[in-house]
Design a protein around this motif. Sequence first.
Motif, PDB file in Angstrom:
ATOM      1  N   GLU A 187      -4.442   3.657  -0.614  1.00 31.38           N
ATOM      2  CA  GLU A 187      -3.169   3.102  -1.085  1.00 31.38           C
ATOM      3  C   GLU A 187      -3.331   1.635  -1.490  1.00 31.38           C
ATOM      4  N   LEU A 188      -4.047   0.874  -0.690  1.00 32.94           N
ATOM      5  CA  LEU A 188      -4.251  -0.546  -0.989  1.00 32.94           C
ATOM      6  C   LEU A 188      -5.056  -0.724  -2.276  1.00 32.94           C
ATOM      7  N   VAL A 189      -6.096   0.092  -2.426  1.00 31.78           N
ATOM      8  CA  VAL A 189      -6.918   0.005  -3.641  1.00 31.78           C
ATOM      9  C   VAL A 189      -6.098   0.370  -4.870  1.00 31.78           C
ATOM     10  N   ALA A 190      -5.263   1.401  -4.755  1.00 37.01           N
ATOM     11  CA  ALA A 190      -4.419   1.804  -5.888  1.00 37.01           C
ATOM     12  C   ALA A 190      -3.483   0.680  -6.304  1.00 37.01           C
ATOM     13  N   ALA A 191      -2.897  -0.014  -5.328  1.00 38.08           N
ATOM     14  CA  ALA A 191      -1.996  -1.130  -5.642  1.00 38.08           C
ATOM     15  C   ALA A 191      -2.756  -2.266  -6.318  1.00 38.08           C
ATOM     16  N   MET A 192      -3.964  -2.548  -5.847  1.00 38.63           N
ATOM     17  CA  MET A 192      -4.770  -3.614  -6.451  1.00 38.63           C
ATOM     18  C   MET A 192      -5.240  -3.221  -7.848  1.00 38.63           C
ATOM     19  N   ASP A 193      -5.564  -1.953  -8.018  1.00 41.61           N
ATOM     20  CA  ASP A 193      -5.957  -1.482  -9.351  1.00 41.61           C
ATOM     21  C   ASP A 193      -4.813  -1.661 -10.345  1.00 41.61           C
ATOM     22  N   TRP A 243      -2.077 -11.920 -10.428  1.00 41.05           N
ATOM     23  CA  TRP A 243      -3.266 -11.485  -9.711  1.00 41.05           C
ATOM     24  C   TRP A 243      -3.393 -12.207  -8.368  1.00 41.05           C
ATOM     25  N   GLN A 244      -3.084 -13.497  -8.355  1.00 36.80           N
ATOM     26  CA  GLN A 244      -3.134 -14.247  -7.096  1.00 36.80           C
ATOM     27  C   GLN A 244      -2.117 -13.697  -6.100  1.00 36.80           C
ATOM     28  N   GLU A 245      -0.957 -13.342  -6.580  1.00 37.57           N
ATOM     29  CA  GLU A 245       0.080 -12.768  -5.704  1.00 37.57           C
ATOM     30  C   GLU A 245      -0.383 -11.424  -5.137  1.00 37.57           C
ATOM     31  N   ALA A 246      -1.049 -10.625  -5.972  1.00 37.78           N
ATOM     32  CA  ALA A 246      -1.551  -9.330  -5.509  1.00 37.78           C
ATOM     33  C   ALA A 246      -2.612  -9.517  -4.427  1.00 37.78           C
ATOM     34  N   LYS A 247      -3.468 -10.504  -4.584  1.00 33.31           N
ATOM     35  CA  LYS A 247      -4.502 -10.751  -3.578  1.00 33.31           C
ATOM     36  C   LYS A 247      -3.888 -11.223  -2.265  1.00 33.31           C
ATOM     37  N   ARG A 248      -2.834 -12.055  -2.336  1.00 33.97           N
ATOM     38  CA  ARG A 248      -2.148 -12.491  -1.116  1.00 33.97           C
ATOM     39  C   ARG A 248      -1.514 -11.293  -0.405  1.00 33.97           C
ATOM     40  N   TRP A 249      -0.893 -10.420  -1.200  1.00 33.53           N
ATOM     41  CA  TRP A 249      -0.265  -9.219  -0.625  1.00 33.53           C
ATOM     42  C   TRP A 249      -1.311  -8.346   0.070  1.00 33.53           C
ATOM     43  N   PHE A 250      -2.445  -8.143  -0.575  1.00 33.02           N
ATOM     44  CA  PHE A 250      -3.520  -7.324  -0.021  1.00 33.02           C
ATOM     45  C   PHE A 250      -3.964  -7.889   1.329  1.00 33.02           C
ATOM     46  N   GLU A 251      -4.133  -9.205   1.390  1.00 28.58           N
ATOM     47  CA  GLU A 251      -4.568  -9.845   2.623  1.00 28.58           C
ATOM     48  C   GLU A 251      -3.515  -9.695   3.722  1.00 28.58           C
ATOM     49  N   GLU A 252      -2.254  -9.830   3.365  1.00 26.26           N
ATOM     50  CA  GLU A 252      -1.181  -9.704   4.354  1.00 26.26           C
ATOM     51  C   GLU A 252      -1.116  -8.294   4.942  1.00 26.26           C
ATOM     52  N   GLN A 253      -1.432  -7.285   4.119  1.00 24.07           N
ATOM     53  CA  GLN A 253      -1.422  -5.910   4.624  1.00 24.07           C
ATOM     54  C   GLN A 253      -2.489  -5.702   5.689  1.00 24.07           C
ATOM     55  N   LEU A 254      -3.567  -6.487   5.596  1.00 23.10           N
ATOM     56  CA  LEU A 254      -4.655  -6.347   6.557  1.00 23.10           C
ATOM     57  C   LEU A 254      -4.501  -7.260   7.762  1.00 23.10           C
ATOM     58  N   LEU A 255      -4.014  -8.476   7.529  1.00 20.26           N
ATOM     59  CA  LEU A 255      -4.061  -9.495   8.556  1.00 20.26           C
ATOM     60  C   LEU A 255      -2.697  -9.996   8.989  1.00 20.26           C
ATOM     61  N   GLY A 256      -1.653  -9.610   8.305  1.00 19.79           N
ATOM     62  CA  GLY A 256      -0.357 -10.191   8.560  1.00 19.79           C
ATOM     63  C   GLY A 256      -0.189 -11.489   7.795  1.00 19.79           C
ATOM     64  N   SER A 257       0.970 -12.076   7.852  1.00 17.92           N
ATOM     65  CA  SER A 257       1.258 -13.278   7.052  1.00 17.92           C
ATOM     66  C   SER A 257       0.762 -14.558   7.698  1.00 17.92           C
ATOM     67  N   ALA A 258       0.418 -14.504   8.991  1.00 23.65           N
ATOM     68  CA  ALA A 258      -0.039 -15.716   9.663  1.00 23.65           C
ATOM     69  C   ALA A 258      -1.427 -16.082   9.201  1.00 23.65           C
ATOM     70  N   PRO A 259      -1.689 -17.350   8.848  1.00 25.05           N
ATOM     71  CA  PRO A 259      -3.011 -17.771   8.414  1.00 25.05           C
ATOM     72  C   PRO A 259      -4.013 -17.677   9.542  1.00 25.05           C
ATOM     73  N   LEU A 260      -5.270 -17.445   9.171  1.00 30.08           N
ATOM     74  CA  LEU A 260      -6.331 -17.362  10.195  1.00 30.08           C
ATOM     75  C   LEU A 260      -6.667 -18.755  10.704  1.00 30.08           C
TER      76      LEU A 260
END
Length: 428
Positions: A159-165, A411-428
């Motif tokens: 699902e994540l790959v499809a959204a990024m594609d 594209w930058q927004e999509a990459k932020r979304w992808f990261e949030e799906q994996l890690l949440g919105s809190a910065p590392l």
Amino acid sequence: MSVHYPLQKLGSLVIQEPAYGATSRAIPRINQNQPRYIRITDFDDDGIETGHEFLTADPVDLDHKLIEYDLLFARSGATVGKTYLHEDTSEPAIFAGYCIRFRLNKYNVLPRFVYFFTKTDVYARWIAAIQRPSGQPNINKEEFKNLQIPVPPIATQTELVAAMDEARSQRKQKLSQADALLSSLDSYLLNTLGLDRPAKDNRKVFSIQCSGINGRFDPHFHAPSFKQVSRLLSTTITASLGSLVSFSKETWKLEDDESSTFRYIEISNVKPETGEARWSEVPVKEAPSRARMVVRTDDIIVSLTRPHHGSIAYLSAEFDGCIASTGFAVIRYVSKLVDRDYLWCVLRSQICLQQMLQRSSGGNYPAIIKSELENVIVPVPGMAVQKAVVTEVQNRRNEARRLRSQAEAGWQEAKRWFEEQLLGSAPL
């Protein structure tokens, strides 16, 4: 760190030991049976551009063959950590020594999922933290194997790959619209000059009178298709390129450069479709033998190899001080009779590119020498017409920049979304 899914080391997700690339030298590729030689300078953060001209390797080591979905990591230089996912298997390919190949177990992790993970900010921060800055930045195989990746179930990865594609597709669509604005300038230019597109005449058998030889005995030079261009130009005001410009002789001395890297423009860094250039940061120790020409703001660089492809760029201030390949002629001085923007546009038109092909020699890699380039005939209308052309060129460039800006923001927004799906919105 806060993650939504269990962390796994990249080295635990492969089906065989990751490998360093070949140390073979790069040579011209003259047929499709020779493998492409994928080097760190061939790909950028978005892969390899369509129409890219590859080199091949000497010797070819098939231990470094690439198969579908192999993932390459750049291990050295200013772009350490950038990645390339090998998906185009239409022609054989091997990879070069400054890359590390990871062959992933697709039952545990999708290669495209890992590839998109390497576009996130969290990955960029890992690269910045792990690389050794002494000499030149580098990350070895063992360090890449220890990269920890949040790995969701395959269904979630899909699902994540499809959204990024989809986001990537939208980005490419806007970039294509931007490219089309610039690539269609040829038709606009001919219409503005009141010239018809030369009629096609692809006859292989033809004859000419001895009086028309003019010192050139090669049949290629006298092909009917080129004569059509000459006849067309005879109906308007023209001048030879050599009477309008002077070429720069400013060169770079590698031995005098104390920097660890330099900004390099090779022929493949100029998009034939749009005439836009980019530079690659290359370690001085790896400087190609042809990296010699210093370029400045407002220079026009013309590829001498396959010049008819249109790899001709007008350099902005961003490129001041870059080093270009000796495969370019560098136009620096331009007569007051011609506007620089107009000159760049007209040199990229078929009416000039066909002349460059006519005056080239060589088989698979036709090349033109500067003295022949100087003989290319350029239409020189009044300055009012030139300015009108320049205005249109600038308008199209501005619109192209707007579309590219939109594409990049999405594209930058999509990459932020992808990261949030994996890690949440809190910065590392």
